[in-house]
Design a protein around this motif. Structure first.
Motif, PDB file in Angstrom:
ATOM      1  N   TRP A   4     -10.506   2.540   0.804  1.00 28.71           N
ATOM      2  CA  TRP A   4     -10.105   1.200   1.229  1.00 28.71           C
ATOM      3  C   TRP A   4      -9.335   1.280   2.545  1.00 28.71           C
ATOM      4  CZ3 TRP A   4      -5.523  -1.445   2.114  1.00 28.71           C
ATOM      5  CH2 TRP A   4      -5.623  -2.834   2.178  1.00 28.71           C
ATOM      6  N   CYS A  49     -13.769  -1.510  -3.000  1.00 22.76           N
ATOM      7  CA  CYS A  49     -14.583  -0.382  -2.525  1.00 22.76           C
ATOM      8  C   CYS A  49     -15.856  -0.307  -3.359  1.00 22.76           C
ATOM      9  CB  CYS A  49     -13.813   0.930  -2.638  1.00 22.76           C
ATOM     10  SG  CYS A  49     -12.564   1.114  -1.378  1.00 22.76           S
ATOM     11  N   ILE A  54       0.841  -1.208   0.000  1.00 23.07           N
ATOM     12  CA  ILE A  54       0.000   0.000   0.000  1.00 23.07           C
ATOM     13  C   ILE A  54       0.868   1.246   0.000  1.00 23.07           C
ATOM     14  CG2 ILE A  54      -1.521   1.378   1.500  1.00 23.07           C
ATOM     15  CD1 ILE A  54      -3.047  -0.619  -0.139  1.00 23.07           C
ATOM     16  N   MET A 109      -8.313   4.296  -2.984  1.00 22.48           N
ATOM     17  CA  MET A 109      -7.328   3.813  -2.033  1.00 22.48           C
ATOM     18  C   MET A 109      -7.599   4.374  -0.639  1.00 22.48           C
ATOM     19  SD  MET A 109      -3.222   3.571  -2.120  1.00 22.48           S
ATOM     20  CE  MET A 109      -3.378   2.592  -3.586  1.00 22.48           C
ATOM     21  N   ALA A 124      -9.682  -0.698   6.194  1.00 22.18           N
ATOM     22  CA  ALA A 124      -8.769  -1.840   6.106  1.00 22.18           C
ATOM     23  C   ALA A 124      -8.437  -2.414   7.488  1.00 22.18           C
ATOM     24  CB  ALA A 124      -7.481  -1.439   5.396  1.00 22.18           C
ATOM     25  N   CYS A 171      -7.713  -2.171  -4.550  1.00 17.66           N
ATOM     26  CA  CYS A 171      -8.376  -1.244  -3.626  1.00 17.66           C
ATOM     27  C   CYS A 171      -9.681  -0.732  -4.213  1.00 17.66           C
ATOM     28  CB  CYS A 171      -7.462  -0.069  -3.288  1.00 17.66           C
ATOM     29  SG  CYS A 171      -6.037  -0.542  -2.288  1.00 17.66           S
TER      30      CYS A 171
END
Length: 145
Positions: free
Chosen positions: A46, A32, A4, A43, A50, A28
């Motif tokens: 996400w 979503c 990530i 991102m 996470a 990601c």
């Protein structure tokens, strides 16, 4: 987490783009629900939800790109080094056999440092079976190590 971080570095221009980074961004966005127009937005969405499990789901992407992507390959080498540090902490003499278990264990063999790779043996069972064996030995008063 390193995957990530790499994708975020690509998004903000600190690292060059790659198929590996695009795969992370796609993951990601797909997780979503595809609700966002940009990789950056998906991102962040996400990341906001996470968990450890979410991050663990990125491991197959790192493994899949390790052959072709230098960043993914470095992550795998670092994982192998971490396994070596754990093994050294548990067995400073470096003489006990090592059995790697879990979903990525088979993929780590190629990234273990040479002294450690010679100690690796095939597991006799999974980690749960090993834990049950230790409990059984403790209950029966046997020495385990």
């Amino acid at each position: 987490m390193r995957a990530i971080t790499h994708a975020q570095q690509v998004l903000d221009g600190r690292a060059p783009g790659s198929d590996f980074a695009r795969a992370i961004m796609h993951f990601c966005g797909a997780n979503c629900g595809g609700l966002f127009d940009s990789h950056r937005d998906s991102m962040f969405a996400w990341l906001s939800t996470a968990s450890q499990t979410s991050y663990a789901q990125l491991a197959p992407l790192v493994i899949a790109h390790a052959e072709s992507d230098p960043t993914a390959r470095r992550m795998m080498r670092e994982a192998g080094q971490e396994v070596a540090r754990i093994a050294a902490a548990l067995d400073p003499s470096g003489q006990l056999p090592i059995a790697l278990c879990g979903g990525i264990a088979a993929h780590l063999y190629a990234y273990l440092p040479e002294p450690l790779s010679t100690l690796v043996i095939k597991p006799h069972a999974d980690a749960a079976a090993g834990a049950l064996r230790l409990i059984d030995q403790k209950i029966k008063g046997k020495q385990t190590c």
